[in-house]
Scaffold this motif. Structure first.
Motif, PDB file in Angstrom:
ATOM      1  N   UNK A  16      17.582   9.564   3.452  1.00  0.00           N
ATOM      2  CA  UNK A  16      18.806  10.327   3.191  1.00  0.00           C
ATOM      3  C   UNK A  16      19.386  10.879   4.488  1.00  0.00           C
ATOM      4  N   UNK A  17      18.527  11.423   5.330  1.00  0.00           N
ATOM      5  CA  UNK A  17      18.988  11.973   6.608  1.00  0.00           C
ATOM      6  C   UNK A  17      19.559  10.874   7.493  1.00  0.00           C
ATOM      7  N   UNK A  18      18.882   9.750   7.573  1.00  0.00           N
ATOM      8  CA  UNK A  18      19.332   8.636   8.409  1.00  0.00           C
ATOM      9  C   UNK A  18      20.671   8.074   7.910  1.00  0.00           C
ATOM     10  N   UNK A  19      20.843   8.043   6.583  1.00  0.00           N
ATOM     11  CA  UNK A  19      22.053   7.465   5.995  1.00  0.00           C
ATOM     12  C   UNK A  19      23.182   8.480   5.834  1.00  0.00           C
ATOM     13  N   UNK A  77      16.939  -0.138  -2.657  1.00  0.00           N
ATOM     14  CA  UNK A  77      15.921  -0.620  -1.711  1.00  0.00           C
ATOM     15  C   UNK A  77      15.219   0.539  -1.001  1.00  0.00           C
ATOM     16  N   UNK A  78      15.945   1.529  -0.453  1.00  0.00           N
ATOM     17  CA  UNK A  78      15.239   2.660   0.143  1.00  0.00           C
ATOM     18  C   UNK A  78      14.390   3.437  -0.867  1.00  0.00           C
ATOM     19  N   UNK A 116       4.498   0.493  -6.922  1.00  0.00           N
ATOM     20  CA  UNK A 116       4.983   1.872  -6.866  1.00  0.00           C
ATOM     21  C   UNK A 116       6.478   1.953  -6.588  1.00  0.00           C
ATOM     22  N   UNK A 117       7.021   0.944  -5.931  1.00  0.00           N
ATOM     23  CA  UNK A 117       8.475   0.880  -5.787  1.00  0.00           C
ATOM     24  C   UNK A 117       9.133   0.759  -7.147  1.00  0.00           C
TER      25      UNK A 117
END
Length: 149
Positions: free
Chosen positions: A45-48, A58-59, A128-129
């Motif tokens: 979230x911070x990076x995007x 995907x993230x 787990x994804x």
């Protein structure tokens, strides 16, 4: 063994079945599971430049896989010892967690504590994804329905 445990108290049933070892494994494991998931989601979230709710599929799935990997890296050695205790108890040779751990380390080294970790780590990312994707999608649907009432 289970038959001896059944003839004793409730406490003997739980101790014979490895409940204490299971708790020792699960508490730090799930701390790392959910902590790794939330840490990864926050970093995405911070990076995007978005909030955690809108990082995309995907993230989100990667974050679930990362959480699973964090869990298994922490619990795998404990799980191996727990499994060994359970096998030994079937043969009537059950010892406690520390004695079993020290016996493995003394007689076999560290490698048996990680035997089988590779397939577990490979499996954990898609499993787990998908788990966290299903959780987040279900949660959003339920929250939308709840707010529309």
């Amino acid at each position: 063994d289970v038959q001896k445990a059944c003839s004793g108290s409730v406490a003997s049933v739980f101790s014979s079945l490895g409940l204490t070892t299971t708790i020792v494994r699960e508490v730090p494991g799930y701390f790392c599971f959910f902590g790794g998931y939330e840490l990864s989601r926050s970093m995405f979230a911070q990076h995007m430049g978005r909030d955690k709710e809108h990082i995309g599929v995907v993230p989100l799935m990667f974050s679930g896989g990362f959480g699973g990997a964090c869990l298994w890296l922490v619990v795998y050695p404990i799980d191996c010892v727990k499994s060994r205790i359970q096998v030994l108890s079937l043969a009537g040779k059950q010892e406690g967690f520390l004695k079993t751990l020290m016996g493995i380390l003394r007689n076999e080294g560290v490698a048996p504590l990680y035997s089988g970790l590779t397939p577990t780590m490979i499996r954990t990312f898609p499993a787990n994804g998908a788990l966290f994707l299903a959780y987040e999608v279900s949660r959003r649907i339920m929250m939308t329905k709840l707010h529309s009432w």
